[in-house]
Design an enzyme around this catalytic site. Structure first.
Site, short mmCIF file in Angstrom:
data_model
loop_
_atom_site.label_atom_id
_atom_site.label_comp_id
_atom_site.label_asym_id
_atom_site.label_seq_id
_atom_site.Cartn_x
_atom_site.Cartn_y
_atom_site.Cartn_z
N ARG A 90 -5.22 -13.94 31.84
CA ARG A 90 -4.91 -15.32 32.26
C ARG A 90 -6.19 -16.08 32.62
O ARG A 90 -6.33 -17.27 32.34
CB ARG A 90 -3.96 -15.25 33.46
CG ARG A 90 -3.57 -16.58 34.04
CD ARG A 90 -2.64 -16.37 35.22
NE ARG A 90 -2.15 -17.64 35.73
CZ ARG A 90 -1.25 -17.75 36.69
NH1 ARG A 90 -0.72 -16.68 37.25
NH2 ARG A 90 -0.86 -18.94 37.11
N ASN A 95 -5.10 -12.65 46.81
CA ASN A 95 -3.96 -12.22 45.97
C ASN A 95 -4.22 -12.31 44.47
O ASN A 95 -3.67 -11.52 43.70
CB ASN A 95 -2.68 -12.94 46.39
CG ASN A 95 -2.80 -14.44 46.35
OD1 ASN A 95 -3.89 -14.97 46.14
ND2 ASN A 95 -1.70 -15.13 46.56
N TYR A 96 -5.01 -13.31 44.06
CA TYR A 96 -5.47 -13.38 42.66
C TYR A 96 -6.98 -13.52 42.76
O TYR A 96 -7.52 -14.61 42.55
CB TYR A 96 -4.86 -14.58 41.94
CG TYR A 96 -3.38 -14.47 41.66
CD1 TYR A 96 -2.92 -14.14 40.38
CD2 TYR A 96 -2.44 -14.70 42.64
CE1 TYR A 96 -1.56 -14.04 40.12
CE2 TYR A 96 -1.09 -14.60 42.39
CZ TYR A 96 -0.66 -14.27 41.13
OH TYR A 96 0.68 -14.18 40.87
N GLU A 98 -5.18 -25.57 49.00
CA GLU A 98 -3.94 -24.97 48.50
C GLU A 98 -3.60 -23.89 49.51
O GLU A 98 -4.25 -22.85 49.55
CB GLU A 98 -4.20 -24.41 47.09
CG GLU A 98 -2.97 -24.42 46.22
CD GLU A 98 -2.22 -23.12 46.31
OE1 GLU A 98 -1.40 -23.00 47.24
OE2 GLU A 98 -2.45 -22.24 45.48
N ARG A 104 2.23 -13.83 47.42
CA ARG A 104 1.91 -15.02 46.63
C ARG A 104 2.28 -16.25 47.44
O ARG A 104 3.31 -16.27 48.10
CB ARG A 104 2.67 -15.00 45.30
CG ARG A 104 2.20 -13.88 44.39
CD ARG A 104 3.19 -13.54 43.28
NE ARG A 104 3.92 -14.68 42.85
CZ ARG A 104 5.20 -14.87 43.14
NH1 ARG A 104 5.86 -14.00 43.86
NH2 ARG A 104 5.80 -15.94 42.72
N CYS A 105 1.41 -17.28 47.36
CA CYS A 105 1.67 -18.48 48.16
C CYS A 105 2.99 -19.13 47.77
O CYS A 105 3.67 -19.72 48.60
CB CYS A 105 0.53 -19.48 47.98
SG CYS A 105 0.27 -19.91 46.26
N GLU A 118 5.54 -17.68 56.47
CA GLU A 118 5.24 -16.97 55.22
C GLU A 118 5.44 -15.48 55.46
O GLU A 118 5.11 -14.99 56.55
CB GLU A 118 3.79 -17.20 54.82
CG GLU A 118 3.56 -18.51 54.12
CD GLU A 118 2.23 -18.49 53.36
OE1 GLU A 118 2.26 -18.57 52.14
OE2 GLU A 118 1.19 -18.41 54.02
N ARG A 172 2.95 -20.86 39.40
CA ARG A 172 1.75 -21.72 39.28
C ARG A 172 1.49 -22.03 37.81
O ARG A 172 0.96 -23.07 37.46
CB ARG A 172 0.57 -21.01 39.92
CG ARG A 172 -0.74 -21.77 39.90
CD ARG A 172 -1.71 -21.15 40.88
NE ARG A 172 -1.85 -19.73 40.68
CZ ARG A 172 -2.78 -19.14 39.93
NH1 ARG A 172 -3.67 -19.88 39.32
NH2 ARG A 172 -2.84 -17.84 39.82
#
Ligand code: G3H
Length: 483
Positions: A111, A161-162, A257, A290-291, A386, A446
């Protein structure tokens, strides 16, 4: 790929400043969530080293701003190619340092290559517009040439996370727009970004255009944010840190973000199989870290029992296990603190009357059992905060209106889903739910990465999505011709 130093056969990275690997004064350990042991070493940069990185980015600003779009596109393409040539090694690093199952880690690298390739195309489309003065009465003839110019030095702060993708989601559009970058990778899993820096060095990215400095957020991040030579901060991470950055940033351009509390609204006319499958995926993919994770499922009461059964069935399909195995879908959480936090949220919900339909406990290591909680109410902390864990939270609502009201009952507004077969309700909910984006009959997401993504309220400022990020990372400049 060659490392500058190796300590006890573990990779050890230097700072990447001004196109060179620079030995840092101090190092820090990277702990793998899989083994809970050290898996590498990265710099713990000092203020002086952070300043050097910013100075290198400042020095490269002019060259980058003057570089032709076609050359910027070539650089981005070369970076994409470099990533594709290193998919295996990069995926393994992400797996090890983030505890991310190998299939997801591989997906992240691919990605990221796609992001670079798309950014290369967008670099050639940063056009301006021509405005005329004749829309106003009695105005002398004027023409305005409105162009977009790079903001200058972009500080890119990435989350765990990413770790690769969300760093490059900032770096690629920044370079496409002609900026220079100082990147601070996540403290938990920074190694993949140093690998990316090596790819950038080999791909011929000019000196100072990309700089990478790691360290403790409160020291490195703080020093970089306070540096007056940084023109823009692009941050992905928690709302707490985002608010702190906003307070410190003063006149810097900001893109934030931050956190989310994405609702999945399931209406009684929905395809319940699809709604269960997508809501579960939204909630527990990458262990819910994940957000935009679905962290509240708002289901209309008349269908709630049937839906809850389907959710439990879906969650049971997810394979928990060793991230090195190809079929593993759920691995450990990023660290012990995260595990403890998820456990505390679930315990609080149980104490206040939530019913555990599945899981609800810690497993070995930093694993948390995929969990389904029913009868969650707004008073429970898990309904407001969260989670960042593999937990599906079911909240029963009386009807459609209550579902919309509950969806908006949050300080966050990042992303949302609505499941219905009624086109009117789909559009109505899509318009009324407070979020940067609403998915109809699909999990929050996303991607694809040309779509806009970002939030309102305490979820953020601005939007990502390659072209949208380029817009955030450019400033409007006009030349007025008085005819
Ligand atoms: O953590 C936030 C990520 O941007 C979510 O990305 O929707 O592709 O999982 P994703």
């Amino acid at each position: 790929m060659k490392y500058k130093r190796r300590v006890k056969s573990k990779p050890a990275y230097n700072l990447f400043i001004d196109g060179k690997w620079v030995k840092p004064k101090k190092m820090q350990e990277v702990i793998s969530p899989i083994t809970r042991k050290v898996c590498g070493y990265v710099p713990a940069a000092t203020v002086e080293e952070c300043n050097k990185a910013v100075s290198a980015a400042v020095k490269a600003k002019k060259k980058m701003a003057e570089m032709e779009a076609v050359e910027r596109a070539e650089i981005l393409d070369a970076l994409g190619k470099g990533l594709r040539e290193n998919v295996k090694s990069l995926s393994k690093i992400i797996m090890m340092e983030a505890g991310k199952p190998i299939s997801l880690a591989t997906g992240e690298v691919i990605r990221t290559a796609e992001t670079l390739e798309y950014a290369a195309e967008e670099a050639k489309r940063i056009d301006g517009e021509l405005l005329k003065s004749d829309s106003f009465p009695n105005m002398p003839k004027k023409l305005a040439l409105v162009v977009r110019q790079p903001v200058g030095v972009v500080l890119a702060i990435a989350p765990f996370n990413y770790p690769l993708n969300l760093a490059v989601a900032k770096i690629a559009p920044a370079l496409a727009a002609g900026n220079t970058v100082v990147c601070k990778p996540a403290s938990d899993d920074p190694m993949c970004v140093f690998e990316f820096a090596e790819i950038a060095r080999r791909a011929g990215v000019p000196k100072g255009v990309l700089n990478v400095v790691s360290g403790i957020g409160s020291e490195v991040g703080e020093s970089l944010i306070n540096n007056p030579k940084v023109d823009m901060v692009s941050f992905t991470g928690s709302t707490k840190i985002g608010k702190h950055i906003a307070e410190r940033a003063r006149f810097k351009k900001l893109h934030l973000e931050m956190g989310g509390k994405s609702p999945s609204v399931v209406l009684k006319d929905a395809n319940l199989d699809l709604a269960a499958k997508e809501s579960v995926k939204g909630a527990i993919k990458f262990s819910g870290q994940r957000c935009d994770a679905v962290s509240r499922v708002l289901v209309e009461s008349p269908i709630a029992n049937e839906f809850a059964k389907k959710v439990v069935k879906e969650v049971k399909k997810w394979k928990v296990g060793d991230p090195t195995k190809k079929d593993t879908q759920i691995g450990p959480l990023i660290n012990e603190r995260a595990l403890h936090r998820v456990d505390e949220l679930v315990k609080d919900a149980k104490k206040k009357g939530a019913k555990v339909l599945l899981g609800g406990k810690k497993l070995n290591g930093w694993y948390y059992a995929p969990t389904v909680l029913d009868y969650v109410t707004p008073k429970m902390e898990i309904a407001q905060e969260e989670i960042f864990g593999p937990v599906v939270v079911l909240m029963r609502v009386k009807n459609y209106e209550e579902a919309i009201k509950s969806a908006n009952n949050s300080r966050y507004a990042l992303h949302a889903s609505v499941f219905t077969n009624d086109i009117n309700k789909a559009i109505d909910a899509g318009m009324r739910i407070e979020a940067g984006g609403v998915q109809v009959n699909g999990a929050p997401s996303r991607g694809p990465d040309n779509f806009p993504f970002g939030g309102d309220k305490e979820s953020g400022i601005g939007r990502e999505g390659i072209r949208y990020t380029i817009h955030e990372m450019t400033k409007i400049h006009s030349i007025v011709l008085n005819l």
